[in-house]
Design an enzyme around this catalytic site. Structure first.
Site, PDB file in Angstrom:
ATOM      1  N   HIS A 260      26.362  21.232 -28.269  1.00  0.00           N
ATOM      2  CA  HIS A 260      25.558  20.525 -29.264  1.00  0.00           C
ATOM      3  C   HIS A 260      24.184  21.178 -29.296  1.00  0.00           C
ATOM      4  O   HIS A 260      23.504  21.262 -28.272  1.00  0.00           O
ATOM      5  CB  HIS A 260      25.421  19.038 -28.932  1.00  0.00           C
ATOM      6  CG  HIS A 260      24.595  18.297 -29.951  1.00  0.00           C
ATOM      7  ND1 HIS A 260      25.163  17.706 -31.060  1.00  0.00           N
ATOM      8  CD2 HIS A 260      23.258  18.071 -30.028  1.00  0.00           C
ATOM      9  CE1 HIS A 260      24.203  17.142 -31.785  1.00  0.00           C
ATOM     10  NE2 HIS A 260      23.038  17.351 -31.179  1.00  0.00           N
ATOM     11  N   CYS A 261      23.764  21.641 -30.468  1.00  0.00           N
ATOM     12  CA  CYS A 261      22.496  22.342 -30.623  1.00  0.00           C
ATOM     13  C   CYS A 261      21.453  21.393 -31.195  1.00  0.00           C
ATOM     14  O   CYS A 261      21.585  20.933 -32.340  1.00  0.00           O
ATOM     15  CB  CYS A 261      22.672  23.561 -31.528  1.00  0.00           C
ATOM     16  SG  CYS A 261      21.151  24.522 -31.731  1.00  0.00           S
ATOM     17  N   GLY A 262      20.422  21.111 -30.406  1.00  0.00           N
ATOM     18  CA  GLY A 262      19.365  20.233 -30.874  1.00  0.00           C
ATOM     19  C   GLY A 262      18.565  20.824 -32.020  1.00  0.00           C
ATOM     20  O   GLY A 262      18.099  20.101 -32.905  1.00  0.00           O
TER      21      GLY A 262
ATOM     22  N   ASN B 168      20.541  20.042 -34.907  1.00  0.00           N
ATOM     23  CA  ASN B 168      20.931  18.630 -34.995  1.00  0.00           C
ATOM     24  C   ASN B 168      22.408  18.515 -35.363  1.00  0.00           C
ATOM     25  O   ASN B 168      22.812  17.666 -36.154  1.00  0.00           O
ATOM     26  CB  ASN B 168      20.061  17.896 -36.024  1.00  0.00           C
ATOM     27  CG  ASN B 168      20.187  16.385 -35.921  1.00  0.00           C
ATOM     28  OD1 ASN B 168      20.493  15.850 -34.852  1.00  0.00           O
ATOM     29  ND2 ASN B 168      19.973  15.690 -37.027  1.00  0.00           N
ATOM     30  N   ASN B 169      23.203  19.396 -34.772  1.00  0.00           N
ATOM     31  CA  ASN B 169      24.619  19.469 -35.113  1.00  0.00           C
ATOM     32  C   ASN B 169      25.374  20.123 -33.958  1.00  0.00           C
ATOM     33  O   ASN B 169      24.793  20.864 -33.150  1.00  0.00           O
ATOM     34  CB  ASN B 169      24.808  20.298 -36.386  1.00  0.00           C
ATOM     35  CG  ASN B 169      26.170  20.095 -37.014  1.00  0.00           C
ATOM     36  OD1 ASN B 169      26.941  19.225 -36.604  1.00  0.00           O
ATOM     37  ND2 ASN B 169      26.494  20.902 -38.011  1.00  0.00           N
TER      38      ASN B 169
END
Length: 394
Positions: A189-191, A194-195
């Site tokens: 999950h890549c902050g 946001n996805n």
């Protein structure tokens, strides 16, 4: 002079931090300062900070910070997306304001005013594609297709059900606790996006990393050429050598040129250093994920394989110890044998080298570089074969 030395030290420190953060968990760095710096950057600094807050301000302030951390890191939110847009917009604004005055110049043509804007626009487009595209959400109506597309390897993936979604869990998928959904071929999950990064948007994420590295490299070289053009147009080298009597050699001229640039074009120098530093983690991340893609592995699977190999190694060690104990016990009851041979047998059974060679990573999803690359560019769920009529239900 001291200024060039400070810039070199700054670059070396930035490189050390980037390598430590990205590669500190690698086995070759175990027990080194790079592993300790990695721990400090990823876990240690946070723990020390929370202990300091707990000691200084008490439990209420600590809980408030944890609540903010939960919102920022454990729930979907656009904070890092806004920060990214602010960084890239402000950086381009300062570059345009400080450097476009000298374009066209001695080394750069006027076309770079427009190609730079186009390059930034493409970078933002890749950011939007990665952020708002479906990463490969597994639902009740497509789970059977994903079960057929990604078979279980019976090593790190076995047949099971997602306890949250209440549907069968395809191999290579993971339920993201932040997004609250199952994602096929889950990577992480890549902050910043946001996805989740999964089966359908890994290609956009890879393109984003590569393009932004090239964008930083382009900006660094372009600003460097602007500064080199100003040196040429203002005949700085001629003035330094003729009027100030400085020897016409790179070692003698470099400190004076750097000092002049920092005094007259400090904004451009700072922007160039900033872009060069940002390029380091970008190329490191791209290289790491490129290696994963070429071996058809994900970040999530990397940790799974590490756990599996560690577990198998401990199991082999236990078996070797048991076999050595049985051998010694049988040696006691039988006729006396030379003690040297017993010790040799013991060491032969329990050598770490033998144990390591018996634990093999058997990735059944790795089908060669070309096939692996093709699977990233054209994910399973985007192909015509990915349909209920042609695939069996799981």
């Amino acid at each position: 002079m001291a200024v060039p030395g400070l810039l070199v030290c700054q670059g070396l420190v930035a490189l050390l931090l980037a390598i430590s953060f990205l590669c500190g968990r690698w086995s070759i760095f175990q027990g080194t300062s790079i592993e300790r710096i990695h721990y400090l950057l990823s876990f240690g600094a946070h723990n020390y900070f929370m202990r300091f807050v707990q000691f200084l301000l008490g439990a209420k302030c600590t809980n408030a910070i944890l609540s903010v951390e939960y919102f920022c890191c454990d729930r979907p939110n656009p904070i890092l997306q806004i920060i990214y847009l602010a960084i890239i917009s402000m950086t381009y604004y300062f570059i345009a304001k400080s450097s476009f005055t000298y374009i066209p110049g001695y080394y750069l043509s006027g076309i770079h005013r427009y190609t730079s804007l186009l390059a930034v626009a493409v970078g933002m487009l890749l950011f939007l594609l990665t952020s708002f595209s479906d990463p490969g959400t597994v639902k009740a109506d497509n789970v059977s297709q994903y079960l057929s597309a990604y078979p279980y390897d019976s090593i790190i993936y076995t047949e099971k059900e997602c306890s949250t979604c209440k549907i069968p869990k395809p191999a290579r998928s993971k339920h993201c606790s932040i997004c609250d959904r199952c994602v096929a071929r889950f990577d992480h999950h890549c902050g910043w996006m946001n996805n989740c990064i999964g089966e359908r948007n890994t290609r956009y994420f890879m393109a984003f990393l590569l393009w932004h590295f090239l964008l930083c490299l382009y900006g660094t070289v372009a600003i460097g050429l602007v500064l080199a053009g100003r040196l040429k147009e203002l005949t700085v080298v001629y003035i330094l050598t003729v009027y100030y009597g400085i020897e016409n050699s790179p070692l003698s001229l470099a400190p004076h040129i750097v000092q002049w640039l920092l005094g007259a074009y400090h904004t451009q120098v700072l922007l160039m250093v900033f872009l060069a530093i940002v390029a380091l983690p970008l190329v490191g991340l791209f290289g790491y994920h490129a290696k994963l893609c070429l071996t058809n592995t994900t970040t999530n699977e990397t940790f799974k394989w590490q756990e599996y190999i560690s577990r198998q190694r401990k199991l082999n060690e236990a078996k070797a110890s048991a076999a050595a104990l049985r051998s010694n016990m049988s040696g006691i009851s039988s006729e006396v044998k030379p003690s040297v041979s017993k010790w040799r047998a013991l060491f032969r059974r329990s050598r770490p080298k033998d144990l390591d060679s018996s634990v093999v990573k058997n990735n059944v999803y790795d089908k060669g570089y070309f096939h692996n690359f093709y699977e990233v560019i054209f994910p399973m769920s985007t192909r015509r074969s990915f349909s209920p009529t042609k695939l069996k239900s799981g």
